[in-house]
Write a protein that holds these residues in place. Sequence first.
Motif, PDB file in Angstrom:
ATOM      1  N   SER A  33      -1.514   3.648 -14.698  1.00 15.16           N
ATOM      2  CA  SER A  33      -2.908   3.991 -14.961  1.00 15.16           C
ATOM      3  C   SER A  33      -3.290   5.204 -14.132  1.00 15.16           C
ATOM      4  CB  SER A  33      -3.823   2.817 -14.615  1.00 15.16           C
ATOM      5  OG  SER A  33      -3.778   2.570 -13.217  1.00 15.16           O
ATOM      6  N   CYS A  34      -4.362   5.842 -14.532  1.00 12.29           N
ATOM      7  CA  CYS A  34      -4.932   6.970 -13.804  1.00 12.29           C
ATOM      8  C   CYS A  34      -6.439   6.786 -13.772  1.00 12.29           C
ATOM      9  CB  CYS A  34      -4.625   8.298 -14.499  1.00 12.29           C
ATOM     10  SG  CYS A  34      -2.891   8.553 -14.868  1.00 12.29           S
ATOM     11  N   ALA A  35      -7.035   7.163 -12.673  1.00 11.52           N
ATOM     12  CA  ALA A  35      -8.488   7.129 -12.574  1.00 11.52           C
ATOM     13  C   ALA A  35      -8.956   8.514 -12.146  1.00 11.52           C
ATOM     14  CB  ALA A  35      -8.938   6.074 -11.569  1.00 11.52           C
ATOM     15  N   PHE A  36      -9.866   9.062 -12.909  1.00  9.10           N
ATOM     16  CA  PHE A  36     -10.407  10.388 -12.636  1.00  9.10           C
ATOM     17  C   PHE A  36     -11.895  10.269 -12.358  1.00  9.10           C
ATOM     18  CE2 PHE A  36      -6.647  11.143 -15.146  1.00  9.10           C
ATOM     19  CZ  PHE A  36      -6.079  12.283 -14.571  1.00  9.10           C
ATOM     20  N   ALA A  37     -12.349  10.948 -11.309  1.00  5.59           N
ATOM     21  CA  ALA A  37     -13.771  11.012 -10.993  1.00  5.59           C
ATOM     22  C   ALA A  37     -14.010  12.233 -10.117  1.00  5.59           C
ATOM     23  CB  ALA A  37     -14.234   9.742 -10.278  1.00  5.59           C
ATOM     24  N   LYS A  41     -13.239   9.213  -3.654  1.00  6.57           N
ATOM     25  CA  LYS A  41     -13.368   7.818  -3.185  1.00  6.57           C
ATOM     26  C   LYS A  41     -13.662   6.892  -4.368  1.00  6.57           C
ATOM     27  CE  LYS A  41     -14.848   8.827   1.513  1.00  6.57           C
ATOM     28  NZ  LYS A  41     -15.930   8.721   2.492  1.00  6.57           N
ATOM     29  N   ARG A  42     -14.488   7.363  -5.274  1.00 13.16           N
ATOM     30  CA  ARG A  42     -14.806   6.571  -6.459  1.00 13.16           C
ATOM     31  C   ARG A  42     -13.562   6.389  -7.321  1.00 13.16           C
ATOM     32  NH1 ARG A  42     -18.309   8.542 -11.557  1.00 13.16           N
ATOM     33  NH2 ARG A  42     -18.312   6.589 -12.726  1.00 13.16           N
ATOM     34  N   ALA A  43     -12.788   7.465  -7.512  1.00 15.57           N
ATOM     35  CA  ALA A  43     -11.563   7.369  -8.307  1.00 15.57           C
ATOM     36  C   ALA A  43     -10.570   6.409  -7.664  1.00 15.57           C
ATOM     37  CB  ALA A  43     -10.947   8.754  -8.472  1.00 15.57           C
TER      38      ALA A  43
END
Length: 153
Positions: A33-37, A41-43
């Motif tokens: 998975s990847c999280a972008f923000a 810190k939020r990502a």
Amino acid sequence: EEIFGPIMCIFVPHDSDDQAVARANDCPFALSSCAFAKDPKRAKALASKLDAGMSAVNDLEGTTYLSQSLPFGGLKQSGFDRFAGPEGLRGLCTVRSVCVDKLAFMRTAIPGPMQYPSKGKGHLFAMAVVKLFYGGSVLDQIKAIFSLIKASL
């Protein structure tokens, strides 16, 4: 059916980050998975909540795959094992325990009633040991001591 190849699913939650995580985790597959923000810190917080064997923060999943020192593997129907990294090496190892007496004057030994050739009292001795350590009351433990002595004679 699991798609094994580079794909990117993009969705924007309308209500909250928790909604985004719930939607992403509502899948039977979880290799990576990847999280972008905008806020790193939020990502990172999002990535830590995603059900996946690997997660990247503000980067492509390929970074987790290309680093051979990191464990590679998934969750759910994407598998549970790992290769690469220390975790992958553990799968190639046989874990064993070896106990050695450290003090010459203090030796462990198999109790006489349980040694071979059997005298037919080994099971009585073993049951008494279990009752001694796991007896429900002090009286049970005292009875177990007498049983140990009787089985030892």
